[in-house]
Design a protein around this motif. Structure first.
Motif, PDB file in Angstrom:
ATOM      1  N   TYR A  27       0.838  -1.200   0.000  1.00 48.66           N
ATOM      2  CA  TYR A  27       0.000   0.000   0.000  1.00 48.66           C
ATOM      3  C   TYR A  27       0.877   1.256   0.000  1.00 48.66           C
ATOM      4  O   TYR A  27       0.589   2.205  -0.724  1.00 48.66           O
ATOM      5  N   ASP A  28       1.914   1.244   0.815  1.00 49.65           N
ATOM      6  CA  ASP A  28       2.840   2.382   0.863  1.00 49.65           C
ATOM      7  C   ASP A  28       3.447   2.629  -0.518  1.00 49.65           C
ATOM      8  O   ASP A  28       3.496   3.766  -0.996  1.00 49.65           O
ATOM      9  N   GLN A  29       3.912   1.562  -1.134  1.00 46.10           N
ATOM     10  CA  GLN A  29       4.561   1.693  -2.427  1.00 46.10           C
ATOM     11  C   GLN A  29       3.586   2.158  -3.503  1.00 46.10           C
ATOM     12  O   GLN A  29       3.933   2.987  -4.347  1.00 46.10           O
ATOM     13  N   ASP A  59      -5.054   5.448   9.012  1.00 46.35           N
ATOM     14  CA  ASP A  59      -4.925   6.438   7.952  1.00 46.35           C
ATOM     15  C   ASP A  59      -3.624   6.187   7.192  1.00 46.35           C
ATOM     16  O   ASP A  59      -2.544   6.208   7.782  1.00 46.35           O
ATOM     17  N   LEU A  60      -3.722   5.952   5.899  1.00 39.64           N
ATOM     18  CA  LEU A  60      -2.556   5.615   5.079  1.00 39.64           C
ATOM     19  C   LEU A  60      -1.538   6.746   5.057  1.00 39.64           C
ATOM     20  O   LEU A  60      -0.345   6.507   5.233  1.00 39.64           O
ATOM     21  N   GLU A  61      -1.980   7.971   4.837  1.00 40.08           N
ATOM     22  CA  GLU A  61      -1.038   9.089   4.759  1.00 40.08           C
ATOM     23  C   GLU A  61      -0.295   9.283   6.080  1.00 40.08           C
ATOM     24  O   GLU A  61       0.911   9.512   6.089  1.00 40.08           O
ATOM     25  N   LYS A  62      -1.007   9.174   7.183  1.00 37.40           N
ATOM     26  CA  LYS A  62      -0.362   9.315   8.489  1.00 37.40           C
ATOM     27  C   LYS A  62       0.620   8.175   8.719  1.00 37.40           C
ATOM     28  O   LYS A  62       1.724   8.397   9.218  1.00 37.40           O
ATOM     29  N   SER A  63       0.256   6.990   8.324  1.00 37.20           N
ATOM     30  CA  SER A  63       1.136   5.836   8.468  1.00 37.20           C
ATOM     31  C   SER A  63       2.416   6.010   7.660  1.00 37.20           C
ATOM     32  O   SER A  63       3.512   5.720   8.146  1.00 37.20           O
ATOM     33  N   THR A  97       4.882   8.519   9.233  1.00 38.89           N
ATOM     34  CA  THR A  97       5.628   8.017  10.398  1.00 38.89           C
ATOM     35  C   THR A  97       6.731   7.046   9.990  1.00 38.89           C
ATOM     36  O   THR A  97       7.695   6.878  10.727  1.00 38.89           O
ATOM     37  N   LYS A  98       6.594   6.408   8.829  1.00 43.19           N
ATOM     38  CA  LYS A  98       7.586   5.423   8.385  1.00 43.19           C
ATOM     39  C   LYS A  98       8.713   6.053   7.584  1.00 43.19           C
ATOM     40  O   LYS A  98       9.843   5.594   7.625  1.00 43.19           O
ATOM     41  N   TYR A  99       8.384   7.057   6.800  1.00 46.44           N
ATOM     42  CA  TYR A  99       9.364   7.584   5.852  1.00 46.44           C
ATOM     43  C   TYR A  99       9.717   8.983   6.234  1.00 46.44           C
ATOM     44  O   TYR A  99       9.571   9.945   6.040  1.00 46.44           O
TER      45      TYR A  99
END
Length: 85
Positions: free
Chosen positions: A48-50, A76-80, A83-85
């Motif tokens: 999903y991130d990619q 929330d995908l954008e928030k996730s 925090t990762k990148y």
């Protein structure tokens, strides 16, 4: 070659997706291949991130992807991603 051996291998689709984008900036097939990886293995957050990043770079909509992510992970995908990148 990985897809020839096992067409149900989500990592092969993800790898092909990234290779298509990195080598050719293919904004048609690259997102489609990453979507196929998600279809086969929908519980892998990284796909999903990619796909979000691919869609953003290709100026494609992420609205359905964000809905699917929220439904699958209740997050929330954008928030996730932030925090990762």
């Amino acid at each position: 070659r990985a897809l020839w051996m096992n067409p149900e291998n989500p990592s092969a689709y993800a790898g092909l997706s990234l290779a298509l984008f990195n080598a050719y900036e293919d904004c048609k097939q690259a997102p489609a291949m990453m979507q196929e990886a998600i279809t086969i293995y929908p519980i892998w957050h990284t796909y999903y991130d990619q796909l979000y990043i691919l869609n953003s770079r290709c100026k494609l909509s992420n609205s359905q992807l964000k809905k699917d992510y929220k439904k699958m992970f209740n997050d929330d995908l954008e928030k996730s991603i932030k925090t990762k990148y």
